[in-house]
Design an enzyme around this catalytic site. Sequence first.
Site, PDB file in Angstrom:
ATOM      1  N   VAL A  66      47.808  34.954  49.357  1.00 16.15           N
ATOM      2  CA  VAL A  66      48.166  33.611  48.321  1.00 16.15           C
ATOM      3  C   VAL A  66      48.724  34.013  46.548  1.00 16.15           C
ATOM      4  O   VAL A  66      46.953  35.032  46.566  1.00 16.15           O
ATOM      5  CB  VAL A  66      48.037  32.709  48.345  1.00 16.15           C
ATOM      6  CG1 VAL A  66      48.362  31.887  47.446  1.00 16.15           C
ATOM      7  CG2 VAL A  66      48.750  31.944  50.122  1.00 16.15           C
ATOM      8  N   CYS A  67      49.469  34.809  46.094  1.00 11.61           N
ATOM      9  CA  CYS A  67      49.411  35.370  45.239  1.00 11.61           C
ATOM     10  C   CYS A  67      48.831  36.454  44.333  1.00 11.61           C
ATOM     11  O   CYS A  67      48.757  37.126  45.451  1.00 11.61           O
ATOM     12  CB  CYS A  67      48.910  33.858  43.998  1.00 11.61           C
ATOM     13  SG  CYS A  67      49.446  34.054  42.083  1.00 11.61           S
ATOM     14  N   THR A  68      47.853  36.626  43.620  1.00 11.38           N
ATOM     15  CA  THR A  68      47.372  38.016  43.314  1.00 11.38           C
ATOM     16  C   THR A  68      46.470  38.236  44.666  1.00 11.38           C
ATOM     17  O   THR A  68      45.462  39.286  44.893  1.00 11.38           O
ATOM     18  CB  THR A  68      47.094  38.375  42.063  1.00 11.38           C
ATOM     19  OG1 THR A  68      46.195  36.656  41.456  1.00 11.38           O
ATOM     20  CG2 THR A  68      48.066  37.951  41.031  1.00 11.38           C
ATOM     21  N   ASP A  70      45.852  28.129  44.728  1.00 12.71           N
ATOM     22  CA  ASP A  70      45.939  29.336  46.047  1.00 12.71           C
ATOM     23  C   ASP A  70      44.807  28.721  46.729  1.00 12.71           C
ATOM     24  O   ASP A  70      44.997  29.378  47.869  1.00 12.71           O
ATOM     25  CB  ASP A  70      45.305  30.876  44.855  1.00 12.71           C
ATOM     26  CG  ASP A  70      46.281  31.262  44.151  1.00 12.71           C
ATOM     27  OD1 ASP A  70      47.323  30.049  43.865  1.00 12.71           O
ATOM     28  OD2 ASP A  70      46.307  32.427  44.022  1.00 12.71           O
ATOM     29  N   THR A  96      53.658  38.754  45.823  1.00 16.37           N
ATOM     30  CA  THR A  96      52.532  37.994  44.974  1.00 16.37           C
ATOM     31  C   THR A  96      53.288  37.103  43.753  1.00 16.37           C
ATOM     32  O   THR A  96      54.553  37.450  43.372  1.00 16.37           O
ATOM     33  CB  THR A  96      51.592  39.621  44.464  1.00 16.37           C
ATOM     34  OG1 THR A  96      50.618  38.703  43.354  1.00 16.37           O
ATOM     35  CG2 THR A  96      52.444  40.537  43.958  1.00 16.37           C
TER      36      THR A  96
END
Lengths: 239, 239
Positions: free
Chosen positions: B105-107, B22, B125
């Site tokens: 990015v992502c969580t 990430d 997410t």
Amino acid sequence: MIPHDRHLKIGSFLFEGLDQIDLTGPFEVLSQIPNSTYSVFGKTTDPVRDIHGLKLTADATLAEAPQLDVLHVPGGFGQEALMEDDEVLDWVRRQALGAHSVFSVCTGALICGAAGLLVGRRATTHWSAFHLLPYFGATPVDERVVVDGNWVFAAGVTAGIDGALRLAAGLRGRRAAERIQLAMQYAPEPPFDSGTPQSAPAEVLEAARVSVAKLTAQREETARRAAKRLGVDLPDTAG
Amino acid sequence: MIPHDRHLKIGSFLFEGLDQIDLTGPFEVLSQIPNSTYSVFGKTTDPVRDIHGLKLTADATLAEAPQLDVLHVPGGFGQEALMEDDEVLDWVRRQALGAHSVFSVCTGALICGAAGLLVGRRATTHWSAFHLLPYFGATPVDERVVVDGNWVFAAGVTAGIDGALRLAAGLRGRRAAERIQLAMQYAPEPPFDSGTPQSAPAEVLEAARVSVAKLTAQREETARRAAKRLGVDLPDTAG
């Protein structure tokens, strides 16, 4: 495939001036392989900087590494400083010869080549260094991932992710690789079509070539010396 | 686009238990943006481990960070420990409000959400946390990269590479992004079609869901508390 109950020791070689995603892309995949241990090995356990400044630290030194089942050799401009470094070349050679699988990413192939491991192999590397493979006795294959016996070669940089998924499937089966792919939500959507010399706009390719021209010339010098040392007949086109 | 002669300060937030790619995926892109400086900031400058054990070190502490032009917030299971951490949430909030661009990015989106930054935003997410976005007042958009005003959201993990290329093009123009894409040879060839919940084989998806079930339940608890704190009406389906 390897029996699932056989624990795998997986390790990457970390060095100053690597291209970090040559290591971190495969790490994301290989560190999730079932029943395995992943460690990063370097000349020292002091932090090193990747070519763009990311600070990474090895878990242990080269001397401390056990014989690995899977050896991963990343690349990056810093590879050039290691091409005649006996400590590194001896380590890579010894590990590669004892490993179940060897995984070369980007210009990690040049390090493996300098260690004399590419003679007679089908291989690939970053597009900017692709023409150097014959100096190490390898046959260049212009594919993103090249599998030759127990070796997997990934082309430049992000190709390491694709190569690692191929390797994971080879080691633990397709379902294991698919689970890792889902965990990392790897369904890429590059916004542009500029990822290869063939697809990039001409001006983009030209600019990239210019920016690495000096390094490429230096790599050619080094490759020529390696060819001599390894007793490889220089390719005709290489003069 | 930002004027080319305006230097950009780009920074990522590093924390224990992040999912390293990430951070490192976007790093590969954003660290090559012309006329910019990239730094990594953490609670301390001691090395931290990513969720799978990679050792990364921040360049400086949160307190030492200048106001960034581009703030990058990665995710990973370790995000959960920061959801009520005032030092982190205050820093993210302050940086985000002063930045030209914010890149989640992502969580990392959940961290930004806990900081109260997602109210009224279109966002995405990691697929396993997608249903939690409404708790933070966001509208979930099931796309790999979602752009909302000066925010760019990437879905899970490797989506950060695609998002970073979109962001790079937004900051410095398409040609700059294409040059970076060529340098990193980003022309992905995933060996399997398992990168999304929609495309993964049913048994692969089920196994992935089971493996994150405990974390997902915990994230739901935390999201519920955040919703209360932020005064967000809980979605009907969330009870």
